[in-house]
Structures are given as structure tokens and as C-alpha cells.
Enzyme design. Structure first.
Site: not given
Lengths: 159, 764
Positions: B513, B200, B444, B345, B235, B231, B347, B313, B714
Site C-alpha cells: 500500500a 513482503q 483501507t 502494485r 504479500e 510488487f 491493488f 480499492r 504505487e
């Protein structure tokens, strides 16, 4: 390690290959015959991404040895469409947007065809139960079930 | 001519390839005859010193071409994505069970794995920390704790008419993308590497591969055409495979594939965090929350990875959709000797929100009111509209959305019918819950809120679009076709989106995100608008008309009263030396957060939704079925309703898996027991709701997003909290709702059965 010569029929075509005794049918299809539409999801027979038919019976090709294909009729995703024309099941998966990442899709289509060959008029419960061996992590299955039941309806009408 | 609109049910751009098996994933790329395959040697301790590692038998094993340990890494051996702490191979200490110690490249995967088993390793074993409680007791953290504080929550709680305390243990989740982690690396003629990665975040794969190989980023090209699911699990976790395969490719001069078999993927890559949540809340007779103290402790595993942002988060979403007048929300980042947990998903968001939902149900139980009324009393609304971290809620979608779902799901009548059913003597009990979701959209980490694109118009009038986002099944490429077609005024069939590559669009952010279409859509729009302007200026000059009389619409170029085929104008423009390629860029405006003081506007906007779920539980066994789900979800003005509905349905079911059947478990030595799909159960077609009604809530985004759409990746996952609350509701029904047993997640049949026993005991 010495390889074994295997003669089989894949999607109607007589095919020969050499494989080691421990090679799975999945690995033969993908690596020897370049039929990469059949996917490896788990390699342990739990996810259905590698679904094929052997003599009409739905199996996980990761649990079948290549040498077991000797004399058998193998059906894979590549044999579902005919002469560049999509099968009704494939059309219905498109129409119902029954896919996302697509890697479970070939297995689901092979399984759906096996279901409808066995039972042309499944109830929703029967369809869900039959396809519970094909894991999909993206869609949530509802659109898949709609596509399957719609395919069944159209295919019954066409028959 | 077909109508070109932003909102029509389009088909996924790869769908025909998907249904025929022709879509090519990395493992489907035809293999070169000299291809090498990688396997890693894994630690069989969770926490140990490595006293010696004898790999001579590994090197001599059949088919082995090369073996590497940390000593063979020419550059930086640490591939931590934000903070350091993730060595590619263990140095002299093992930090988690199955940590890679060394890697083997061999002529087949089987031979590589066979060789790995021949390593002789001596350890000095230590006692591992494998639970959050052990980590909290030992003050074992990967990063310091943080708090958001508004007012004095302690005082507010003590002065409130009512107060209560609760806690819950919420387990993590295995991604179980159907395509496991994989990378294929091909050495190039300049000593660099072309990396195919199922990632990702291609730019980070590029950066880390370059840093491991000790070379500049421009020598590494990363390509991602599609993933078989991500998902969040691809990442940061994809990088290790690319770095390892690239190092072998460089050392051997041969193409190298590193594909993790499922059994390795499940034990060697990070998952969603376990959380231990505790809450203390004060409220009034109307159910309005006056003060909240929340402690959220996440199990990060052995290293920070992305855990700073993930626990942030969770803190940002510990209010879910509810106004907390005073609040102290504290997040702990616990260090354990387990695999380093990572993005999944939501986070961290789901982990904060489940605490809020449990708390609201508890409040309703104390006040003996319907949980939906407790929720509605606390929804953000004008006047009660600032979050504990100081952001004002500007678009109040939820009060109207929840009302509409309450009606369309027939909530009140069903509640009455369920009360009647549960009053009967049956062993079966029903539960019902309607829960909202509010999810903040933006990374963020502010710098990640940028994107680039590259749009070419070829001289024949065909258009190629490239952007920094990756396709993992979510339909990003399909949406980008819609954006480009609309912006250029041409038909979608002119447009082809090509594989994401670091040499086409550089310095990209992860597709994460939920930001993929927001960020990349605006970047594609920017490039397309530049091209339209250039074409219109040229056309106006060429035909000698004011530019206002030129436009591109419905695949034709209008010049005054005459229209020309698009390709005719493009060909003319090319012959007149007009530049027909443009790079686009976007950065999200109006966001920023002061992490030191815990205040600001971290999110550009919020996506909203609500779900009502009904379950039926067999109180003799704890087994249950989900009988009906109604969802109403806010995607702004949808870029593609079919794709958005798919995201909602799939997100809900994935969330349902997390909260019901998917149970991660480790033994006391830190060994993952749930290490295959045979002992880790994701939902099947047979587990999803019998009645599943999903509708889009049609209201444009207030903010100037791409065609006023909203992010959808998400937020729907957390709609499944309604299933968990409905199961708890069914357990509470045993006590006539006088007592609501604390429930952990996942609510497996065993957990539901335990709660039923607790509920029964409360009546004695």
C-alpha cells in the site's frame, strides 16, 4: 549418475569441477563454485539474469551445459572488478542509481561489458537493442541506459 | 563534516553489493550438505474431484526423503490471509489448474521434480468457470458485492444533457519479480523453525507457519533481508512456500529450501486481477459529470485471498481525480477456477481508474473537445471536493500540477502538430494523452496502519536500525538511514539497517500500500527521538547545564559552547548506565471508514501525478512506438530524490507493460497459456520511451508525514494510463476524432489493429 571432470578458466583462474551431464553452467557456477553473483531469473534463456561470457561471447548460462565449459574461458560478474576496485561500468550504475532490487544488475553489468567490448561507442538505439535480452522489472531502464552510455564515454576516454 | 539533509541524492544502501554480485538473496545462502529441496505435484485439471491419489511411486523415487499431502499437516491446512479458502494442498477437490496436490522433499530439485511426475491421480472432471462473464452469469462470487452510493445517479444521468455508456475488459498482470518465490527453513533446537522468506509480510509468514505447524508464533522466526522484487506478489503468496518448507524441516530435522522455478511460479501464484468494467455517465455541455453508474467486476480466482480490499480499492479509485456529483459504484468479486489473484502494485486502484479515463475520453468525443479539457473540467477543486465515499480532498495539488505539465510538455502545440500530421495521407497516426493520477494513501484495513522499530546505539557510537518494513528494491532501508540520521543528528555512516526479523519487531504490517516509509519512517523517528531525549537529559545532568543548551547536530554533541564527538558522549552515557536502545511505534492518525455505509476517511492523504504520452501507430499492422513521455509527480518533500525518481520511472514502465504488451491468457479448460517470459512479454530496454522526462512536483505534504514526504511506491504505475489513452487517441484520429473505439487492455498491437478496423468501419 557418474560425474564428469571439467577443467576450465573462470575469470582468469584455472578451475576444475565435477558435474552431471545435465547440469547447466549456471547451476555449476552457483552450487559447485559458490559464484552466486550469477542469478537465475527464468531458467529458459529469456531474462538475462544469468548472463556470463564464454570465450568472450555473451550467453545465458542457464542454456549452457557445465561440461561445455571444458577448455573455455568463462567470465562472470565476480571477474568484472579488479583488486577490490570497481569497474567503470559498476561505478556508473551506482552514480546513475541504475538499480533497485539488484537481482538483474549482475547480468546487466556483464552484458554491458560485452556490449562495450564489441562496440565501444554504441548509439542509444544500439545499447537499448543489445540490452533488450536483460529484463529488469524495477527500474524502467532509463537510468540503466544513461549509465551504459556514460560508461562508454568514460571508457573511450580512458583507452 | 558532510551536510546532513533529508533531501540529497543518496545511493541505495546495497548498491555496491548489487553491482558486484555480493548482495545475498535467499537462493544465494550457502547450502548445507544435508539440504532438502521441494517440488509440488500439480493438478492437471482446473475443476475436479480427486477420486484417488497414489503416491507410492513418488515415495520410492530416487532421492526422495519425505512426501506430504493435506493429511500430514498437524495444524490448520488453510493459509488464507484474511478469509479462509486457501488450502496449502488440495483436499479432495481441485480448484484451479496446477493447484498443489502434494509436496516432495528430495536431495536435489531435479529429483524432487522427477518424483512429482510419478504420481497416479484419478479425477472426476467438472466444467470450470474461467471467465468473469461466466462467473457473473452463474452468480459465482468469493465475497458479496458492495456499493458506494451518493445521491441518485440514475436520476442524475437521465436528467443530464448528455449521457453515454461504455465497457472495457482489462486483463491482469504477472508480477514477474526477477527473483522467484523462495523460502529456506532451518529447524531449531526447541522444535521451532528459522524461516528465511522472500516475503513482503514476515509477520504473516510467521503466523501462518505457526498455524500450519500447530505451534505458538514465538517458536517461528522469520527473516527477510531483501527480495529480488515484490510488487505485491510476495504479500500473501510467499507464505505457502515457507509453510511447506517449515513442515518438511520439522519432519526431517534437516534444512529445507523451496524455490519455485519460473514455470511453477507463473502458474501457481496469484496475479493482478482481470476486470470487466461497465459505465453509464451523464454530463453537461461543459463536460462536467453529473452522475455515474459504474460496475467493476474483478476476477478473483478460486478464493478470497486479498480480493476484498483489492476490489474495494478499485471502487475507491473509480473516480481517479474527478468529482462525481452523484454516483453508484459497485464492485463484484467473481469466483473463477483459476489461481487466486492477489495484490499487485496499485491493488485494484488501476482497474477503477482506467474506467474513469475511458469515460473522460468518451465525453470529450461526444462534445468534440480536447480530452484534456474534459479532464480539467472534472478535476477535484474547492467546492467540488468530496469523493463518492465521503472523503474531502483537502490538498488540491492536481489543478496546478496538470497546468504545469500541460505547459512543460508543450501539450497544445503538440496537439496541433499531431492533428496536422494525422491529416496527411501517411499510414502512421499519432496519439497524445495527458492523464492525472490521484492515489489514496493508507491501508483501507485500518489496523494495518501501524508500525514498529528498534534502534540501538552501541557503546562505540555506531547505530543499528531495525523496523517492520521489508526491502524489495524500493529503497526503504536507504530512506530509513536518512530518517534515523536526521532524527539523531548524526552522520549516515554511523547507521546500519539490519534484516527485517519477527523477533526484533513483532506484529508488523505488510510492506504494501505504498506505506513502507510513511509508517516505518515515523516508527524509526519515534525511537530515535526517545534516544535523543535520553542522551540529552543525561548530558545536561552530567555537565550541569540546562537541557536547552544540549543538542546533537552534525555528528557532534553540543553542550553550551563546547562540542564533543557523538561517540564520546555515548561512551559516557553507557558508563553511567543510560539505556541506549529504544522501540518506536507509530499509528496513522485521523483515518477510519464505515464499510457498512460506505463513507468515511479511509486515506490519510493522496499522492498525485500526471503524465503526457505520445505514440505513433502503424495503421497497417497495429504496431506502435512510444515516442515521448513527460511526467510530473508529487512525492511531497522527497526523502531521496534519486530513489523517488527511480520509483516513478519504474512504476510507469511496469504500468506501461500491463497496458501494452503483457497479456495473460487462459484456455477454456483453465490452463494458463502465458506461462513463461517467452509468451508473456514484459517491457525491455528497447520498449521504453525514447524521450522520457520526469520531474518531481515540489510541494510539502499537508499532513504530518515523515519529513513531509509522500508515498511513492504505487501511484506512478497509473501514470501509464496516458499511454493507453494515447493509443486510443491514435485510433480515434482515423475518424477525425468523431468516434473513439472502445479499447481493451492490454492494448497489444493486435488490439490496436482491431480498434483501427472498428474505427474504419464506423465511417462507412
Amino acid at each position: 549418475m557418474s560425474k564428469t571432470h571439467v577443467t576450465t578458466t573462470i575469470n582468469g583462474d584455472v578451475t576444475e569441477f565435477l558435474c552431471e551431464p545435465a547440469d547447466t553452467l549456471l547451476s555449476v557456477l552457483r552450487n559447485e563454485l559458490q559464484l552466486t553473483g550469477t542469478k537465475e531469473g527464468c531458467g529458459s534463456g529469456d531474462c538475462g539474469a544469468c548472463s556470463v561470457t564464454v570465450n568472450g561471447r555473451l550467453v545465458c548460462s542457464c542454456l549452457v551445459l557445465g561440461v561445455e565449459a571444458q577448455g573455455a574461458e568463462i567470465g562472470t560478474i565476480e571477474g568484472i572488478e579488479s583488486a577490490e576496485k570497481l569497474h567503470t561500468i559498476q561505478e556508473k550504475f551506482l552514480e546513475h542509481a541504475a538499480l533497485q532490487c539488484g537481482i538483474c544488475t549482475p547480468g546487466l553489468i556483464v552484458s554491458t561489458k560485452a556490449l562495450l567490448d564489441e562496440n565501444p561507442d554504441p548509439t542509444e538505439e544500439e545499447a537499448r537493442y543489445y540490452l533488450a535480452g536483460n529484463l529488469c522489472r524495477c527500474t524502467g531502464y532509463d537510468k540503466i541506459i544513461r549509465a551504459v552510455l556514460d560508461s562508454a564515454k568514460v571508457m573511450r576516454g580512458a583507452a | 563534516m558532510d551536510d546532513i539533509t533529508t533531501s540529497r541524492p543518496g545511493v541505495h544502501e546495497s548498491a555496491v553489493k548489487h553491482v558486484t554480485g555480493r548482495a545475498q538473496y535467499i537462493d544465494d545462502i550457502p547450502e548445507w550438505p544435508d539440504l532438502l529441496h521441494v517440488a509440488t505435484g500439480k493438478a492437471d485439471r482446473a475443476f475436479a474431484a480427486i477420486l484417488s491419489m497414489d503416491l507410492s511411486a513418488v515415495r520410492q523415487s530416487e532421492g526422495v526423503i519425505d512426501v506430504i499431502t493435506t493429511a500430514e499437516i498437524p495444524g490448520d491446512d488453510d493459509i488464507g490471509p484474511v478469509y479462509k479458502g486457501d488450502p496449502l494442498f488440495a483436499r479432495n477437490e481441485v480448484q484451479f489448474h496446477s493447484q498443489p496436490l502434494f509436496a516432495v522433499a528430495a536431495t536435489s530439485l531435479r529429483l524432487a521434480r522427477q518424483a512429482c511426475a510419478r504420481a497416479q491421480i484419478e479425477y472426476e472432471t467438472f466444467v470450470p468457470i474461467v471467465t468473469i462473464r461466466q462467473a457473473m452469469d452463474a452468480a459465482s462470487f468469493v465475497l458479496p458485492e458492495k456499493s458506494f452510493v451518493r445521491g441518485d445517479a440514475g436520476v442524475a444521468i437521465s436528467e443530464a444533457e448528455f449521457s453515454l455508456r461504455g465497457e472495457q475488459y482489462v486483463k491482469g498482470q504477472e508480477h514477474f519479480y526477477l527473483e522467484g518465490q523462495v523460502s529456506l527453513c532451518v529447524p531449531d533446537e526447541d522444535g521451532g523453525v528459522l524461516v528465511y522468506s522472500s516475503s513482503q509480510h514476515p509477520t504473516e509468514v510467521q503466523k501462518l507457519t505457526a498455524s500450519v505447524l500447530d505451534m505458538p508464533m514465538h517458536k517461528i522466526q522469520v527473516e527477510v533481508r531483501r527480495m529480488g522484487g515484490g510488487f505485491g506478489g510476495k504479500e500473501s503468496q510467499a507464505a505457502a512456500l515457507a509453510c511447506t518448507a517449515a513442515l518438511f524441516a520439522l519432519r526431517t530435522g534437516r534444512p529445507v529450501k523451496y524455490r519455485m522455478p519460473r514455470s511453477d511460479d507463473m502458474v501457481q501464484t496469484g496475479k493482478r486481477h482481470d476486470f470487466w468494467n461497465r459505465y453509464h455517465v451523464g454530463f453537461n455541455q461543459r463536460g462536467e459529470i453529473q452522475g455515474v453508474e459504474l460496475d467493476l467486476a474483478g476476477m478473483c480466482g478460486y478464493s478470497p485471498d486479498l480480493s476484498e480490499g483489492i476490489v474495494d480499492r478499485a471502487m475507491f479509485h473509480a473516480d481517479n481525480s474527478y468529482y462525481y456529483d452523484s454516483a453508484r459504484i459497485t464492485g463484484y468479486r467473481c469466483r473463477t477456477n483459476t489461481v487466486s489473484n492477489t495484490a499487485f502494485r496499485g491493488f485494484g486502484g488501476p482497474k477503477g481508474m482506467i474506467a474513469a479515463e475511458a469515460m473522460l475520453d468518451d465525453i470529450a468525443t461526444v462534445l468534440q473537445i480536447d480530452p484534456l479539457d474534459a479532464r480539467k473540467a472534472n478535476l477535484y477543486q474547492p467546492g467540488r471536493n468530496t469523493t463518492p465515499y465521503g472523503q474531502t480532498i483537502e490538498q488540491h495539488v492536481l489543478p496546478g500540477l496538470v497546468d504545469r505539465l500541460e505547459n512543460s510538455s508543450d501539450y497544445r502545440n503538440r496537439r496541433r502538430a499531431i492533428a496536422q500530421f494525422n491529416g496527411s495521407a501517411s499510414h502512421f497516426k499519432k496519439g497524445l494523452a495527458l492523464t492525472p493520477v490521484k492515489f489514496g494513501i493508507s491501508f483501507t484495513a485500518k489496523h494495518l496502519n501501524q508500525a514498529g522499530s528498534l534502534v540501538h546505539i552501541y557503546a562505540d557510537g555506531s547505530v543499528q536500525v531495525n523496523h517492520g518494513g521489508t526491502e524489495m528494491g524500493q529503497g526503504l532501508y536507504t530512506k530509513m538511514v536518512v530518517v534515523a540520521a536526521q532524527a539523531l543528528g548524526v552522520h549516515e555512516r554511523r547507521i546500519k539497517v539490519t534484516a527485517t526479523r519477527t523477533d526484533k519487531v513483532p506484529n508488523t504490517s505488510p510492506t504494501a500500500a505504498s506505506s513502507g516509509s510513511d509508517l516505518n519512517g515515523m516508527a524509526v523517528l519515534d525511537a530515535a527521538q526517545q534516544l535523543v531525549l535520553r542522551l540529552n537529559e543525561f548530558t545536561a545532568g552530567h555537565y550541569g547545564v540546562p537541557i536547552a543548551q544540549v543538542s546533537i547536530l552534525n555528528d557532534r554533541v553540543r553542550v553550551g559552547d563546547v562540542t564533543y564527538p557523538f561517540e564520546e558522549i555515548v561512551k559516557l552515557a553507557y558508563l553511567n548506565r543510560i539505556h541506549l536502545s529504544a522501540a518506536g511505534f507509530y499509528k496513522t492518525p485521523d483515518i477510519g471508514f464505515d464499510f457498512e455505509h460506505g463513507t468515511g476517511r479511509p486515506f490519510y492523504y493522496f499522492a498525485n501525478g500526471a503524465a503526457a504520452s505520445e505514440v505513433i501507430v502503424d495503421t497497417r499492422t497495429g504496431e506502435y512506438r512510444l515516442s515521448r513521455v513527460d511526467i510530473l509527480h508529487d512525492v511531497g518533500r522527497s526523502l531521496n530524490p534519486a530513489i523517488d525518481l527511480g520509483q516513478i520511472e519504474g512504476g510507469f514502465v511496469q504500468g506501461m507493460g500491463w497496458l501494452t504488451t503483457e497479456e495473460l491468457s487462459w484456455d477454456i479448460d483453465g490452463r494458463l497459456l502465458s506461462n513463461s517470459p517467452a509468451n508473456y512479454k514484459i517491457p525491455t530496454a528497447y520498449d521504453v520511451p525514447e524521450q522520457f522526462n520526469i520531474a518531481l512536483y515540489d510541494e510539502d505534504n499537508n499532513e504530518d508525514t515523515i519529513y513531509r514526504s509522500k508515498a511513492v511506491g504505487e501511484p506512478p504505475l497509473m501514470l501509464a494510463l496516458s499511454v493507453w489513452c494515447a493509443l486510443r487517441d491514435a485510433c480515434a484520429s482515423i475518424t477525425d476524432y468523431k468516434f473513439r473505439p472502445a479499447m481493451n487492455a492490454p492494448a497489444t498491437s493486435e488490439e490496436v489493429y482491431r480498434c483501427i478496423q472498428v474505427a474504419r468501419a464506423s465511417m462507412q
